[in-house]
Design a protein around this motif. Sequence first.
Motif, mmCIF file in Angstrom:
data_model
loop_
_atom_site.group_PDB
_atom_site.id
_atom_site.type_symbol
_atom_site.label_atom_id
_atom_site.label_comp_id
_atom_site.label_asym_id
_atom_site.label_seq_id
_atom_site.Cartn_x
_atom_site.Cartn_y
_atom_site.Cartn_z
ATOM 1 N N ARG A 69 0.691 -1.318 0.018
ATOM 2 C CA ARG A 69 0.032 0.018 0.046
ATOM 3 C C ARG A 69 0.751 1.074 -0.148
ATOM 4 O O ARG A 69 0.202 2.433 -0.173
ATOM 5 C CB ARG A 69 -1.018 0.005 1.205
ATOM 6 N N GLY A 70 2.027 1.124 0.233
ATOM 7 C CA GLY A 70 2.958 2.265 0.179
ATOM 8 C C GLY A 70 2.468 3.323 1.558
ATOM 9 O O GLY A 70 2.648 4.469 1.627
ATOM 10 N N CYS A 71 2.002 2.687 2.388
ATOM 11 C CA CYS A 71 1.694 3.468 3.988
ATOM 12 C C CYS A 71 2.707 3.919 4.662
ATOM 13 O O CYS A 71 2.399 4.806 5.574
ATOM 14 C CB CYS A 71 0.713 2.438 4.494
ATOM 15 N N PHE A 72 4.070 3.417 4.548
ATOM 16 C CA PHE A 72 5.289 3.916 5.318
ATOM 17 C C PHE A 72 5.255 3.462 6.610
ATOM 18 O O PHE A 72 6.013 3.861 7.337
ATOM 19 C CB PHE A 72 5.459 5.371 5.314
ATOM 20 N N SER A 73 4.221 2.773 7.003
ATOM 21 C CA SER A 73 4.189 1.959 8.470
ATOM 22 C C SER A 73 5.436 1.133 8.738
ATOM 23 O O SER A 73 5.908 1.371 9.993
ATOM 24 C CB SER A 73 2.883 1.176 8.428
ATOM 25 N N CYS A 74 5.874 0.391 7.927
ATOM 26 C CA CYS A 74 7.139 -0.390 8.193
ATOM 27 C C CYS A 74 8.363 0.624 8.466
ATOM 28 O O CYS A 74 9.215 0.145 9.313
ATOM 29 C CB CYS A 74 7.450 -1.228 7.186
ATOM 30 N N PHE A 75 8.413 1.751 7.864
ATOM 31 C CA PHE A 75 9.518 2.441 7.925
ATOM 32 C C PHE A 75 9.225 3.313 9.267
ATOM 33 O O PHE A 75 10.122 3.479 10.064
ATOM 34 C CB PHE A 75 9.325 3.871 6.912
ATOM 35 N N TYR A 133 6.970 3.002 12.063
ATOM 36 C CA TYR A 133 6.523 2.363 13.064
ATOM 37 C C TYR A 133 7.068 1.091 13.302
ATOM 38 O O TYR A 133 6.965 0.170 14.540
ATOM 39 C CB TYR A 133 4.851 2.268 13.364
ATOM 40 N N GLY A 134 7.736 0.491 12.298
ATOM 41 C CA GLY A 134 8.342 -0.793 12.516
ATOM 42 C C GLY A 134 7.673 -1.797 11.469
ATOM 43 O O GLY A 134 6.558 -1.896 11.153
ATOM 44 N N GLU A 135 8.285 -2.674 11.173
ATOM 45 C CA GLU A 135 7.910 -3.929 10.058
ATOM 46 C C GLU A 135 6.578 -4.516 10.672
ATOM 47 O O GLU A 135 5.902 -5.023 9.823
ATOM 48 C CB GLU A 135 8.792 -4.631 9.703
ATOM 49 N N ALA A 140 10.881 -2.950 1.985
ATOM 50 C CA ALA A 140 11.803 -1.645 1.715
ATOM 51 C C ALA A 140 12.543 -1.187 3.040
ATOM 52 O O ALA A 140 13.267 -0.365 2.993
ATOM 53 C CB ALA A 140 10.833 -0.675 1.022
ATOM 54 N N TYR A 141 11.854 -1.533 4.019
ATOM 55 C CA TYR A 141 12.329 -1.349 5.411
ATOM 56 C C TYR A 141 13.806 -1.895 5.402
ATOM 57 O O TYR A 141 14.489 -1.185 6.291
ATOM 58 C CB TYR A 141 11.341 -1.589 6.570
ATOM 59 N N PHE A 142 14.099 -2.599 4.825
ATOM 60 C CA PHE A 142 15.425 -3.229 4.812
ATOM 61 C C PHE A 142 16.316 -2.199 4.304
ATOM 62 O O PHE A 142 17.759 -2.203 4.735
ATOM 63 C CB PHE A 142 15.646 -4.399 3.905
ATOM 64 N N TYR A 143 15.994 -1.157 3.268
ATOM 65 C CA TYR A 143 16.657 -0.342 2.956
ATOM 66 C C TYR A 143 17.001 0.616 4.047
ATOM 67 O O TYR A 143 18.148 1.337 4.243
ATOM 68 C CB TYR A 143 16.211 0.404 1.797
ATOM 69 N N HIS A 144 16.170 0.758 5.012
ATOM 70 C CA HIS A 144 16.364 1.942 6.017
ATOM 71 C C HIS A 144 17.020 1.228 7.083
ATOM 72 O O HIS A 144 17.569 2.067 8.143
ATOM 73 C CB HIS A 144 15.134 2.355 6.344
#
Length: 175
Positions: free
Chosen positions: A48-54, A56-58, A103-107
């Motif tokens: 969804r591209g919601c950025f929750s993983c970035f 608030y955590g995966e 994508a959180y792995f990138y961060h």
Amino acid sequence: MKCLIINGSPRKGYTWKLVENIKEKMQQEGNVEFEEIMLIEKNIPMCRGCFSCFTYGEDKCPHYEYINPIATKITEADCLILTSPVYALNISGLLKNFIDHTAYFYHRPRFFEKKALVVSSTAGGFAKQNCKYMKDTLKHWGFNKVYLLSVIRKGEEELTEKVKAKCSAVAHEFT
């Protein structure tokens, strides 16, 4: 050695045949245990591209229950083989969706002690570009060693002796 294979193809076609040949060669080189994930079988919803993983955590991803088991398997494996045929000049949508979810792995990269092999095939072009994209992704995830195998097949359904030799060489180097 535990090796996880993430197959980004919706079918067991030519790219899968390459990996099967590589597996055989790796087993000849040493003690290797394989686990294969066919992304098509995981029915992962679109990111969804919601950025929750970035932010608030995966574990806050709305699709965490789909992604976490795969991410855990990557963490537990000693090495990773990531595959995708060329679809419309790029990796398959299945693999792209999975990468979007991780994508959180990138961060927060974490796979510094692991190695990977990326495999791509095509009947036309862009296999090298596919491999470069997958390699760049894995480098950003923390993988320090990423090996490449790109193959342009010229209508063949079966692996030629030349392609088998390429598989053997990369399997030897990777193992």
